[in-house]
Design a protein around this motif. Structure first.
Motif, PDB file in Angstrom:
ATOM      1  N   LEU A   1       6.042 106.527 -16.309  1.00  0.00           N
ATOM      2  CA  LEU A   1       6.458 105.639 -17.393  1.00  0.00           C
ATOM      3  C   LEU A   1       5.332 104.667 -17.708  1.00  0.00           C
ATOM      4  N   SER A   2       5.062 104.474 -18.968  1.00  0.00           N
ATOM      5  CA  SER A   2       4.147 103.422 -19.388  1.00  0.00           C
ATOM      6  C   SER A   2       4.923 102.105 -19.344  1.00  0.00           C
ATOM      7  N   VAL A   3       4.514 101.210 -18.447  1.00  0.00           N
ATOM      8  CA  VAL A   3       5.269  99.977 -18.228  1.00  0.00           C
ATOM      9  C   VAL A   3       4.918  98.975 -19.331  1.00  0.00           C
ATOM     10  N   SER A   4       5.540  99.180 -20.480  1.00  0.00           N
ATOM     11  CA  SER A   4       5.363  98.284 -21.617  1.00  0.00           C
ATOM     12  C   SER A   4       6.664  97.559 -21.886  1.00  0.00           C
ATOM     13  N   GLY A   5       6.570  96.452 -22.574  1.00  0.00           N
ATOM     14  CA  GLY A   5       7.763  95.690 -22.911  1.00  0.00           C
ATOM     15  C   GLY A   5       8.755  96.507 -23.710  1.00  0.00           C
ATOM     16  N   GLU A   6       8.246  97.350 -24.596  1.00  0.00           N
ATOM     17  CA  GLU A   6       9.118  98.171 -25.438  1.00  0.00           C
ATOM     18  C   GLU A   6       9.901  99.186 -24.604  1.00  0.00           C
ATOM     19  N   ASN A   7       9.203  99.848 -23.694  1.00  0.00           N
ATOM     20  CA  ASN A   7       9.876 100.850 -22.858  1.00  0.00           C
ATOM     21  C   ASN A   7      10.921 100.218 -21.943  1.00  0.00           C
ATOM     22  N   ILE A   8      10.555  99.097 -21.332  1.00  0.00           N
ATOM     23  CA  ILE A   8      11.488  98.431 -20.422  1.00  0.00           C
ATOM     24  C   ILE A   8      12.714  97.930 -21.181  1.00  0.00           C
ATOM     25  N   ALA A   9      12.509  97.388 -22.361  1.00  0.00           N
ATOM     26  CA  ALA A   9      13.629  96.904 -23.171  1.00  0.00           C
ATOM     27  C   ALA A   9      14.577  98.045 -23.529  1.00  0.00           C
ATOM     28  N   ALA A  10      14.009  99.219 -23.832  1.00  0.00           N
ATOM     29  CA  ALA A  10      14.843 100.367 -24.191  1.00  0.00           C
ATOM     30  C   ALA A  10      15.667 100.843 -22.997  1.00  0.00           C
ATOM     31  N   ILE A  11      15.044 100.904 -21.839  1.00  0.00           N
ATOM     32  CA  ILE A  11      15.758 101.324 -20.629  1.00  0.00           C
ATOM     33  C   ILE A  11      16.890 100.345 -20.315  1.00  0.00           C
ATOM     34  N   ALA A  12      16.604  99.053 -20.434  1.00  0.00           N
ATOM     35  CA  ALA A  12      17.619  98.032 -20.166  1.00  0.00           C
ATOM     36  C   ALA A  12      18.771  98.120 -21.161  1.00  0.00           C
ATOM     37  N   ALA A  13      18.437  98.312 -22.440  1.00  0.00           N
ATOM     38  CA  ALA A  13      19.486  98.423 -23.458  1.00  0.00           C
ATOM     39  C   ALA A  13      20.363  99.644 -23.197  1.00  0.00           C
TER      40      ALA A  13
END
Length: 477
Positions: free
Chosen positions: A39-51
């Motif tokens: 996983l590319s640990v970017s704010g966008e990716n983390i936000a999507a996983i959390a949502a």
């Protein structure tokens, strides 16, 4: 397995990941066995996983309990159908065949037990002097971040997934970079069985990105609990990070596990089971025996029996031990070297540093004459090495064990069960096994440690309760 095989992340039911990370053989660091798509640990990716996890909680809690139970049982069926592939993925960590089978069978036992617990009462009616009705109701704590290690990846991965799912939580499951294939195969079984895609997601992260991933996903405010099985050092980091956001955690960490042989023990049985508890899977089990205390009245007799049994174990290929490819080689080398340099001696085995460095093989060893100044006296070896100590006063043993930083497992050996039970109650240990090895875990029995061995409990009703909150509801006309 071909080196071109890539195991992706699974985000919202879709395979994902960017650049590939090579996973090498545990016995040959130059051999690539497969890759994972990190996983590319970017704010966008983390936000999507959390949502997704937030919505997944709603999707999963809206699923009727009988259907959840049916999904768990379907996951069991899929694990049975895909057993060989899961078995093969476990074998890649370098463990013996018997341990791979124990892991797969143990994972089925975990799912079966948690499935049986889901139909228990939701809560209870409680007394109230001010209301017409008062209830204490259990409900899911919320989205959970689950992290499990490489050394027993099937059973530990399964419990990390199914414990919070059984409680009604959604799960973000982060694999170990040393065993991503197992994690992928397990998550696929649960998703193919019917777990909603947002309720269970799989994340592979490159080792150097682990701290960033943890910090960012906790900072979203979506994760309501973290469960982690692994080393004490990493567990402390996770606890510190969770404390910043007041997020509770369940930690099953390392152990300096002990066996205590009383003067009335059955010596042959104790010797065999202690050796199994110390050397099984190269000593790379969190419950492995590290330290053995023997009453001075039987010390010479017991060590003679122990050496004979050890010799048979090492030369017999059917025995459930392995001498190969210990991942913690350098740590074990340092601990043994330090002990021998400070006056300890080998009761059993040979220590040849050059040969160990050349072959990456650590042979089973037993060390005696260990003192408090030696690192091995208080450090978990996580290898096929344990120390043996003579005692004259059992109260001194209890005091020493209780002063240890660790408190995961202990074993007591005695023909007098009441005497052993009284001793077990005095030990500040999460689990004490009388006339059984320290390597002992069952789906129906609570498992976990105290002190630096962690907090909280896995398995059955105790594991399910870890991921639930108690909500008070009152009714007044």
């Amino acid at each position: 397995m071909a080196s071109a095989k890539v195991y992706p992340c699974i985000i919202n039911g879709e395979e994902a990941g960017t650049s590939n990370f090579a996973v090498t053989s545990h016995s040959n660091p130059d051999e690539i066995i497969h890759h994972f798509a990190q996983l590319s640990v970017s704010g966008e990716n983390i936000a999507a996983i959390a949502a997704n996890a937030k919505q997944g909680l709603k999707d999963w809690t809206a699923t009727p309990v009988p259907k959840r139970v049916a999904i768990f049982r379907k996951a069991m069926d899929l694990i049975k159908e895909r057993r060989q592939e899961i078995f093969n993925s476990h074998m890649e960590i370098g463990g013996p065949t018997w341990f791979a089978n124990v892991n797969v069978d143990g994972s089925l036992g975990q799912i079966e037990e948690y499935a049986s617990q889901m139909s228990r009462p939701e809560g209870q009616i409680v007394q109230s002097g001010h209301n017409d009705l008062a209830m204490a109701v259990k409900s899911a704590i919320g989205p959970v971040l689950s992290i499990s290690p490489w050394n027993a990846p099937v059973i530990l991965g399964t419990r990390s997934i199914c414990a919070p799912l059984a409680a009604g939580c959604s799960v973000v499951f982060k694999s170990s970079e040393k065993s991503p294939a197992v994690s992928y195969l397990l998550v696929k079984c649960f998703l193919d069985a019917g777990v909603p895609p947002k309720a269970l997601q799989l994340v592979h992260v490159a080792p150097q990105d682990n701290p960033k991933f943890l910090e960012q996903i906790l900072a979203t405010g979506v994760i309501r609990k973290v469960n982690f099985t692994g080393s004490t050092g990493v567990g402390k980091i996770i606890a510190q990070e969770c404390s910043k956001y007041l997020i509770p955690y369940l930690l099953e960490l390392g152990g300096k596990n002990v066996s205590i042989v009383l003067d009335d023990a059955e010596l042959g049985a104790a010797a065999g089971k202690i050796l199994f508890g110390a050397w099984a899977h190269k000593g790379q089990i969190c419950m492995s025996t590290d330290k053995v205390f023997v009453d001075e009245k039987i010390y010479d007799q017991f060590t003679a029996v122990l050496k004979n049994v050890a010799a048979e174990m090492v030369k017999n290929p059917d025995q459930k031990i392995s001498q190969r490819d210990c991942l913690g080689r350098d740590k074990v080398l340092q601990l043994v070297e330090d002990a021998l340099a400070k006056g300890a001696s080998l009761l059993f085995g040979e220590f040849n540093k050059e040969e160990i460095l050349k072959t990456n093989v650590i042979p089973p060893m037993i060390i005696e004459g260990v003192t408090a100044e030696m690192d091995i006296n208080f450090t978990e070896t996580f290898g096929p090495v344990f120390t043996i100590h003579k005692y004259s006063n059992i109260d001194d043993v209890v005091e020493e064990v209780n002063e240890h930083d660790f408190g995961l497992k202990a074993a007591v050996w005695s023909k007098n069960h009441i005497r052993a039970l009284k001793l077990a109650k005095r030990l500040e240990i999460g689990g004490v096994h009388i006339n059984s090895p320290t390597v002992h875990d069952e789906a129906t029995v609570p498992h976990g440690g105290v002190k630096s061995s962690g907090c909280g409990r896995f398995n059955s009703q105790w594991g399910m309760d870890e991921f639930m909150i108690i909500k008070t509801i009152t009714i007044h006309e």
